[in-house]
Design an enzyme around this catalytic site. Sequence first.
Site, PDB file in Angstrom:
ATOM      1  NE  ARG A  62      50.980  17.001  -9.584  1.00  0.00           N
ATOM      2  CZ  ARG A  62      51.862  17.349 -10.073  1.00  0.00           C
ATOM      3  NH1 ARG A  62      51.968  18.051 -11.310  1.00  0.00           N
ATOM      4  NH2 ARG A  62      53.168  17.210  -9.660  1.00  0.00           N
ATOM      5  CE  LYS A 112      32.406   4.019  -2.531  1.00  0.00           C
ATOM      6  NZ  LYS A 112      32.067   2.801  -1.748  1.00  0.00           N
ATOM      7  CD  GLU A 164      26.272  -5.221  -6.001  1.00  0.00           C
ATOM      8  OE1 GLU A 164      25.626  -4.259  -5.386  1.00  0.00           O
ATOM      9  OE2 GLU A 164      27.133  -5.825  -5.691  1.00  0.00           O
ATOM     10  CE  LYS A 219      27.248   3.927  -7.178  1.00  0.00           C
ATOM     11  NZ  LYS A 219      28.244   2.777  -7.204  1.00  0.00           N
ATOM     12  CD  GLU A 257      30.852   4.287   1.331  1.00  0.00           C
ATOM     13  OE1 GLU A 257      30.970   3.978   0.162  1.00  0.00           O
ATOM     14  OE2 GLU A 257      31.139   3.227   2.180  1.00  0.00           O
ATOM     15  NE  ARG A 276      29.321   5.930  -3.503  1.00  0.00           N
ATOM     16  CZ  ARG A 276      30.087   6.140  -4.239  1.00  0.00           C
ATOM     17  NH1 ARG A 276      30.475   7.741  -4.579  1.00  0.00           N
ATOM     18  NH2 ARG A 276      30.303   5.368  -5.074  1.00  0.00           N
ATOM     19  CG  ASN A 322      29.101  -0.476   1.095  1.00  0.00           C
ATOM     20  OD1 ASN A 322      29.546  -1.060   0.198  1.00  0.00           O
ATOM     21  ND2 ASN A 322      29.232   0.726   1.755  1.00  0.00           N
ATOM     22  CG  HIS A 371      28.462  -4.795  -0.230  1.00  0.00           C
ATOM     23  ND1 HIS A 371      27.193  -4.838  -0.625  1.00  0.00           N
ATOM     24  CD2 HIS A 371      28.970  -4.560  -1.500  1.00  0.00           C
ATOM     25  CE1 HIS A 371      26.858  -4.629  -1.984  1.00  0.00           C
ATOM     26  NE2 HIS A 371      28.271  -4.452  -2.555  1.00  0.00           N
ATOM     27  CG  HIS A 408      33.490  -6.989   1.414  1.00  0.00           C
ATOM     28  ND1 HIS A 408      33.383  -5.668   1.817  1.00  0.00           N
ATOM     29  CD2 HIS A 408      33.320  -6.961  -0.021  1.00  0.00           C
ATOM     30  CE1 HIS A 408      32.968  -4.899   0.952  1.00  0.00           C
ATOM     31  NE2 HIS A 408      33.118  -5.807  -0.471  1.00  0.00           N
ATOM     32  CG  HIS A 465      31.235  -8.003  -5.232  1.00  0.00           C
ATOM     33  ND1 HIS A 465      31.719  -7.830  -3.967  1.00  0.00           N
ATOM     34  CD2 HIS A 465      30.422  -7.007  -5.479  1.00  0.00           C
ATOM     35  CE1 HIS A 465      31.283  -6.755  -3.708  1.00  0.00           C
ATOM     36  NE2 HIS A 465      30.181  -6.208  -4.477  1.00  0.00           N
TER      37      HIS A 465
END
Length: 356
Positions: free
Chosen positions: A118, A140, A182, A224, A234, A238, A242, A245, A249, A262
């Site tokens: 946990r 993330k 990025e 960031k 997000e 946030r 992207n 992106h 993607h 990427h």
Amino acid sequence: MLELTVNLDERSYPIYIGQSALQDTGRLIHHIGDCRPIIITNETIAPLYLQQLLDSLAQLNPLHFIIPDGEQYKSLTWFEKISAFLLENNCGRDTCLIALGGGVIGDLTGFVAACYQRGVPFIQIPTTLLSQVDSSVGGKTAVNHPLGKNMIGAFYQPQAVFIDTRSLHTLPTREFAAGMAEVIKYGLIYDTQLFSYLEQHINELKQLDEACLQHIIFRCCEIKALIVAEDEKEQGLRALLNLGHTFAHAIEAQMGYGVWLHGEAVATGMVLAAKLAYTRQDLTQEDVERITTLIAQYSLPIEIPSDMTGEHFLLHMRKDKKNKKGTIRFILPTEFGQCALVDDVSDDQVRALIEQ
Ligand code: NAD
Ligand code: GLY
């Protein structure tokens, strides 16, 4: 050593940036505390940096686990294998996982840390430019599912991030360029001064000039950290991270994961986002040219794959995590150095953009 903080109340943590972060025994041991360190890395990074880290942590009897190199190992299978290794070694809650590697290692290790018994503490030691400016900061964590990338994961913050700029000297040039995409993204969403700096220091950055590297990595982490402190899960701000992106993607999925890196897909995605912003009269033609030129100067692609149609893009974009009630949402520049989430781009506008 440069230092900044991600401010999240009791879950706040430092980011250290410098030339010897991997050997910063004092700080590493401080953040590991009373825990037993278990280093997770891959077979490419292990021969380069594992021994240095083991030496730094020798007094804590660290263990290590090496996975194969590749995005396909960011999976539930390897999540399970790492968990089994921890159980076999009787690791309790007083375990601190250490992610030594790029975004694949960081995301996978972070997700194991979020779930094992946990939740156990973890430390990020990112070794790619992309992971140093983006994935190691902000919590993330995820693994991929055969039906979608990053589909199983958690928001789970590390105890600390140690960025050793020397690790970039062994990084393949193509991976470095992918990380620069990025970096350019931060300039476009938040900081025109950073964008200008990138225009003015192309050769120095390509030659890994230490002062320039530290400057851009610090600024990206600072931006960031500000965004994550404001919107950890997000809900709004946030999502700006992207930029490019949604298109990216689609390119990655259509081409097959790993064919385009990427960051390469993000580069082309940012060009498309800029062109779309031009059609909405939010950017000028000169702005679009400035963005496209900088991206190309860092040896990144600016053209979509030749056989990709508007329909291909729409097919993949309909599955985007940012979508709401079936509407595709884009991050687009609203002016140079600022972006917003927009949900009023029609399918025909996407088709026209791609056909252009
Ligand atoms: P990666 O982790 O696959 O690393 C790229 C390649 O470089 C690999 O072959 C790796 O072994 C090698 N490598 C790493 N460091 C090296 C070094 N110092 N010297 C030589 N080789 C080295 O790729 P990445 O670009 O770092 O990360 C991509 C992953 O990050 C994706 O899974 C993506 O989904 C994820 N990501 C996560 C976030 C987040 O916020 N969590 C953000 C962006 C991307
Ligand atoms: N890389 C996007 C984010 O961390 O939100």
